[in-house]
Design an enzyme around this catalytic site. Structure first.
Site, PDB file in Angstrom:
ATOM      1  N   SER A  11      17.051 -11.990  54.609  1.00 14.18           N
ATOM      2  CA  SER A  11      16.863 -12.320  53.214  1.00 14.18           C
ATOM      3  C   SER A  11      15.860 -13.484  53.083  1.00 14.18           C
ATOM      4  O   SER A  11      14.734 -13.373  53.554  1.00 14.18           O
ATOM      5  CB  SER A  11      18.220 -12.636  52.574  1.00 14.18           C
ATOM      6  OG  SER A  11      18.140 -12.666  51.166  1.00 14.18           O
TER       7      SER A  11
ATOM      8  N   ASP B  84      18.831  -1.334  50.241  1.00 13.13           N
ATOM      9  CA  ASP B  84      18.609  -2.651  49.629  1.00 13.13           C
ATOM     10  C   ASP B  84      17.792  -2.448  48.359  1.00 13.13           C
ATOM     11  O   ASP B  84      16.762  -1.782  48.381  1.00 13.13           O
ATOM     12  CB  ASP B  84      17.865  -3.563  50.615  1.00 13.13           C
ATOM     13  CG  ASP B  84      17.824  -5.023  50.185  1.00 13.13           C
ATOM     14  OD1 ASP B  84      17.995  -5.298  48.976  1.00 13.13           O
ATOM     15  OD2 ASP B  84      17.611  -5.882  51.054  1.00 13.13           O
TER      16      ASP B  84
ATOM     17  N   HIS C  42      21.799  -4.828  50.347  1.00  9.66           N
ATOM     18  CA  HIS C  42      21.185  -6.021  50.940  1.00  9.66           C
ATOM     19  C   HIS C  42      22.083  -6.616  52.024  1.00  9.66           C
ATOM     20  O   HIS C  42      21.607  -7.174  53.012  1.00  9.66           O
ATOM     21  CB  HIS C  42      20.918  -7.050  49.843  1.00  9.66           C
ATOM     22  CG  HIS C  42      20.161  -8.257  50.307  1.00  9.66           C
ATOM     23  ND1 HIS C  42      18.899  -8.176  50.848  1.00  9.66           N
ATOM     24  CD2 HIS C  42      20.487  -9.579  50.317  1.00  9.66           C
ATOM     25  CE1 HIS C  42      18.475  -9.390  51.171  1.00  9.66           C
ATOM     26  NE2 HIS C  42      19.421 -10.259  50.858  1.00  9.66           N
TER      27      HIS C  42
END
Length: 339
Positions: A128, A282, A314
């Site tokens: 991320s 995601d 995600h």
């Protein structure tokens, strides 16, 4: 700070930021795992993700984990705005300046060189916001980074991703505790609203359709939302959260003097073995962004795109209590370290 600290702090002194603003007494909190080899060639840098502190992500480190501290010297630098490194919550009442990933990588680089004498990184691994930092590392220090694993991350914040973050900001700052551009007290309703917005974006359509939350022991959809998301961000200072959202939205490896906003040029600067591991489902770090980037990694030693085949959206890239995705990451990273 009182009590026993389980991390170290690198005092960077006064720093001139990318924006031109001066930041007095900048601090980078970090933790290390394992032992630095005499040749200093076994280093893995593992930057933190949104709102995370090092102890939130260190579960990935272990002899049987994705990152092995018996072989590697692993450093987790805490991203600015996470409450341990310099953040609104620990920097006094003055307005907190706009920071960028470029600012973060500059101080992380100083930490490695000045404190440890490290000039080579065997791997930069991140998920991320950590993956975006890994990408910045590969572009900004191409001769230092030998391998990079970008997990559910991208070279710049996509417009769709930016819009998602606008919804997060709106949910949080809609709380009456937000006045004149900052939070003057804890936004209890804002934290819950932010969690509910995040729950929809972070997981996939299939995750909810197949009720995969049951695998983690939740008894109903409401139980999952209430226990997994309503308080997910309440552990962090709300002004810190906004500072990190800003870093994320401004994220772009090419937004610096070296590359002059030319993303193709920045991607072509990368020399490492690079592995892009988006989550197949995601929704804000979309696989298609990594597909576009892949063709432009023209000088990488090797470049591969291996989406995580998961319905966990995600969160496939941070698979706590999710053995299949954990096993996928572990195998991919082992293969990358073998190159």
């Amino acid at each position: 700070m009182t009590g026993q600290r389980d991390y170290e702090v690198f005092e960077a002194g006064e720093v001139t930021l990318q924006s031109g603003a001066a930041f007095p007494a900048m601090k980078l909190a970090y933790q290390t795992y394992g032992t630095l080899s005499p040749a200093k060639d076994n280093v893995i840098l593992y930057p933190t993700s949104f709102s995370a502190q090092h102890f939130d992500t260190e579960w990935l480190i272990g002899p049987e984990g994705v990152l092995d501290p018996t072989r590697y010297f692993i450093i987790i630098p805490n991203l600015f705005g996470n409450g341990l490194s310099s953040s609104p919550s620990n920097s006094g009442d003055a307005p907190f300046p706009e920071l960028s990933y470029h600012d973060a990588i500059a101080i992380q680089h100083r930490l490695l060189v000045e404190r440890f004498g490290i000039t080579k990184l065997a791997l930069v691994y991140g998920w991320s916001m950590g993956g975006m930092q890994a990408y910045h590392w590969a572009a900004l220090h191409p001769d230092m980074v030998e391998r990079v694993a970008v997990v559910c991350g991208s070279a710049r914040c996509a417009p769709y991703n930016y819009v998602f973050l606008e919804s997060v900001k709106a949910a949080l700052s809609g709380d009456p505790a937000f006045r004149d551009g900052r939070f003057v007290e804890r936004p209890t309703a804002g934290y819950r609203a932010m969690g509910r917005v995040y729950a929809g974006w972070a997981m996939s359509h299939g995750f909810y359709r197949d009720e995969l939350w049951r695998e983690a022991g939740f008894t109903s959809l409401e139980d999952y939302l209430a226990r997994a998301w309503d308080g997910a961000f309440a552990r962090r200072d709300a002004n810190d959260l906004l500072a990190q959202v800003g870093i994320w939205q401004r994220g772009d490896i090419s937004r610096c003097k070296a590359f002059g906003d030319d993303l193709d040029r920045a991607l072509a600067a990368i020399k490492a073995h690079i592995l892009l591991m988006p989550g197949a489902t995601d929704r804000y770090f979309d696989v298609r962004d990594n597909e576009d980037e892949l063709g432009k990694l023209t000088n990488a030693k090797s470049a591969a795109l291996h989406p995580i085949p998961s319905l966990h959206g995600h969160r496939a890239g941070n698979p706590v209590n999710n053995p299949p995705d954990h096993a996928f990451l572990k195998a991919e990273v082992a293969a990358l370290l073998g190159k």
